[in-house]
Design a protein around this motif. Structure first.
Motif, mmCIF file in Angstrom:
data_model
loop_
_atom_site.group_PDB
_atom_site.id
_atom_site.type_symbol
_atom_site.label_atom_id
_atom_site.label_comp_id
_atom_site.label_asym_id
_atom_site.label_seq_id
_atom_site.Cartn_x
_atom_site.Cartn_y
_atom_site.Cartn_z
ATOM 1 N N ARG A 2 0.825 -1.210 0.000
ATOM 2 C CA ARG A 2 0.000 0.000 0.000
ATOM 3 C C ARG A 2 0.868 1.273 0.000
ATOM 4 O O ARG A 2 0.482 2.280 -0.586
ATOM 5 C CB ARG A 2 -0.917 -0.002 1.231
ATOM 6 C CG ARG A 2 -1.993 -1.081 1.223
ATOM 7 C CD ARG A 2 -3.145 -0.696 0.327
ATOM 8 N NE ARG A 2 -4.229 -1.681 0.374
ATOM 9 C CZ ARG A 2 -4.552 -2.472 -0.639
ATOM 10 N NH1 ARG A 2 -3.872 -2.415 -1.778
ATOM 11 N NH2 ARG A 2 -5.554 -3.324 -0.534
ATOM 12 N N GLU A 15 -3.713 -2.123 -6.151
ATOM 13 C CA GLU A 15 -2.722 -1.086 -6.441
ATOM 14 C C GLU A 15 -2.315 -1.162 -7.908
ATOM 15 O O GLU A 15 -2.547 -2.160 -8.584
ATOM 16 C CB GLU A 15 -1.480 -1.269 -5.561
ATOM 17 C CG GLU A 15 -1.718 -1.132 -4.072
ATOM 18 C CD GLU A 15 -2.134 0.266 -3.637
ATOM 19 O OE1 GLU A 15 -1.900 1.234 -4.394
ATOM 20 O OE2 GLU A 15 -2.681 0.402 -2.520
ATOM 21 N N THR A 64 -5.250 -2.118 6.450
ATOM 22 C CA THR A 64 -5.413 -0.727 6.029
ATOM 23 C C THR A 64 -6.509 -0.022 6.803
ATOM 24 O O THR A 64 -6.352 1.128 7.217
ATOM 25 C CB THR A 64 -5.733 -0.664 4.518
ATOM 26 O OG1 THR A 64 -4.701 -1.332 3.797
ATOM 27 C CG2 THR A 64 -5.840 0.776 4.038
ATOM 28 N N TYR A 84 -11.449 -0.845 -0.114
ATOM 29 C CA TYR A 84 -10.323 0.066 -0.313
ATOM 30 C C TYR A 84 -10.160 0.352 -1.799
ATOM 31 O O TYR A 84 -10.289 -0.545 -2.642
ATOM 32 C CB TYR A 84 -9.027 -0.565 0.224
ATOM 33 C CG TYR A 84 -7.771 0.145 -0.240
ATOM 34 C CD1 TYR A 84 -7.277 1.236 0.463
ATOM 35 C CD2 TYR A 84 -7.101 -0.265 -1.392
ATOM 36 C CE1 TYR A 84 -6.134 1.906 0.032
ATOM 37 C CE2 TYR A 84 -5.955 0.393 -1.825
ATOM 38 C CZ TYR A 84 -5.483 1.478 -1.109
ATOM 39 O OH TYR A 84 -4.366 2.136 -1.541
ATOM 40 N N ARG A 116 -7.363 2.798 -4.194
ATOM 41 C CA ARG A 116 -6.179 3.647 -4.035
ATOM 42 C C ARG A 116 -6.483 5.133 -4.203
ATOM 43 O O ARG A 116 -5.728 5.974 -3.718
ATOM 44 C CB ARG A 116 -5.067 3.213 -4.982
ATOM 45 C CG ARG A 116 -5.369 3.282 -6.460
ATOM 46 C CD ARG A 116 -4.126 2.830 -7.241
ATOM 47 N NE ARG A 116 -4.299 2.860 -8.672
ATOM 48 C CZ ARG A 116 -4.680 1.824 -9.403
ATOM 49 N NH1 ARG A 116 -4.968 0.669 -8.808
ATOM 50 N NH2 ARG A 116 -4.787 1.911 -10.715
ATOM 51 N N ARG A 161 -7.188 6.529 -0.607
ATOM 52 C CA ARG A 161 -6.210 6.038 0.361
ATOM 53 C C ARG A 161 -6.350 6.784 1.690
ATOM 54 O O ARG A 161 -6.274 8.010 1.735
ATOM 55 C CB ARG A 161 -4.802 6.238 -0.204
ATOM 56 C CG ARG A 161 -3.714 5.511 0.547
ATOM 57 C CD ARG A 161 -2.348 5.870 -0.024
ATOM 58 N NE ARG A 161 -2.286 5.637 -1.463
ATOM 59 C CZ ARG A 161 -1.988 4.467 -2.013
ATOM 60 N NH1 ARG A 161 -1.743 3.435 -1.235
ATOM 61 N NH2 ARG A 161 -1.946 4.330 -3.324
#
Length: 392
Positions: free
Chosen positions: A55, A206, A333, A369, A371, A374
């Motif tokens: 991450r 990602e 995360t 999640y 990116r 974030r």
């Protein structure tokens, strides 16, 4: 060396196969386990640290257990259109598409990525446990077409570099213009002096690359990547790969996808191209699309710290069972347990039965999640998108 375990009847199981990188994993102190018939690294140290590395910077994964199946011939596009739920013939050379191969009744045999290499050449990437089955199914379904199916999995190794710094690291070892390579695209190039297919694909949520290299080139390419990446590139095992894909809402065969589920049950009906006049499973899938699936896939975020694991029962707001957790784990995360679950379309999930106690959950939009969202305020911060309750 390879692992061997004994089944319940006492007879020995076939030894697990190894990838061309097995000695590298041993050098790095990887915990090796039998996964889908292959001896694979579960972790090298802390799986949470490996997860955070992807991450924050970049991680490197050995995914050589995946299957590489080539389909060539003047009618390869038509053969794949018939065999799969998608439309591979519509791909431009150098582009890729996520798709599935299903049974005649619509159950998922495997989810795949199909890359178009040239006008009549395709690379089909299958999950490790299903590669032989997929190759056999494609061979059978291609009969009658001018198409040749070749399972070349043993000839290739597959290395993934994933994370915000993936492009910077891989670019140090290739003349290929990586910024120009689009997402879900593939190009032939040279990496660290070795021929490779470079795909801008991945399974972590990602940005990153998957590098298809000859099996004998795997070790020098891996070592060159780790040297180029230095402290910014962390070797990662299966555990981190699983929590990364779970946060990204990506399905795992055997969990969200099985022969007992259809693409529509998993919320992936968008990959089914019913406008095609004929493909294996079309009649069954068309009927499901018209009537609607019986189940839907939802995201769950636990309000407490207990983890809803795969197989646990989901409880509706009426106090009755309404589905099953398909995947669940603590999210490094988000700082709390998350899960995906298959529930009845009419249900309103409210809890998960964890060892006899109903633990409350919130239903949220997938993915957990992205990116572009974030978290910037620490592990406990969840963006408004991630924590949006759907309760539909």
């Amino acid at each position: 060396m390879s692992a061997q375990t004994a089944p319940s009847d006492g007879s020995p199981q076939p030894a697990a196969r190894t990838t061309p990188l097995v000695e590298v994993h041993r050098e790095l102190g990887g915990t090796l386990v039998d996964f889908a018939g292959y001896l694979m690294p579960l972790r090298y140290g802390s799986e949470t640290a490996e997860h955070h590395a992807v991450r924050a910077s970049a991680g490197i994964f050995d995914i050589s257990h995946m299957g590489e199946i080539f389909v060539t011939g003047s009618q390869a596009p038509q053969a794949l259109d018939h065999a799969l739920v998608g439309l591979p013939s519509g791909l431009d050379p150098g582009r890729a598409r996520y798709t599935m191969i299903v049974t005649p009744d619509g159950g998922v045999i495997d989810d795949l990525i199909v890359y178009r290499l040239s006008g009549h050449g395709f690379l089909v990437v299958a999950n490790a446990a299903n590669a032989a089955v997929v190759a056999a199914e494609l061979t059978e379904r291609a009969a009658g077409f001018d198409a040749v199916v070749s399972d070349e999995s043993d000839k290739y190794a597959l290395i993934a570099v994933q994370g915000p710094k993936a492009q910077e690291i891989v670019q140090r070892l290739t003349q290929t213009d990586l910024p120009a390579l689009k997402y879900y695209a593939l190009v032939s190039g040279v990496v660290a002096g070795h021929q490779a297919f470079i795909g801008r694909t991945g399974y972590t949520g990602e940005d990153g690359f998957e590098l298809f290299v000859a099996a004998e080139d795997a070790e020098p390419v891996w070592r060159a990547l780790t040297e180029a990446g230095g402290a910014d590139l962390t070797p990662c095992g299966l555990s981190a790969r699983d929590t990364l894909r779970l946060e990204a809402g990506m399905p795992l065969y055997g969990h969200e996808l099985t022969r007992d589920t259809t693409p529509y049950d998993a919320g992936l009906g968008r990959v089914v191209r019913l406008e095609k006049p004929d493909f294996v499973g079309r009649e069954a899938l068309a009927a499901i699309a018209e009537a609607g699936p019986a189940h839907r896939l939802v995201g769950l975020v636990a309000r407490g710290r207990r983890v809803p694991r795969a197989g646990y029962t989901v409880i509706g707001d009426d106090g009755e069972p309404c589905g099953t957790v398909t995947s669940g784990a603590p999210s490094p995360t988000l700082g709390r347990p998350v899960a995906m679950a298959s529930v009845r379309v009419d249900a309103r999930p409210a809890a998960v039965d964890i060892r006899g106690k109903h633990e409350e959950v919130d239903v949220v939009d997938l993915p957990f999640y992205h990116r572009e969202h974030r978290p910037a305020g620490g592990a406990d911060q969840v963006s408004a998108h991630q924590n949006k309750r759907t309760n539909k």
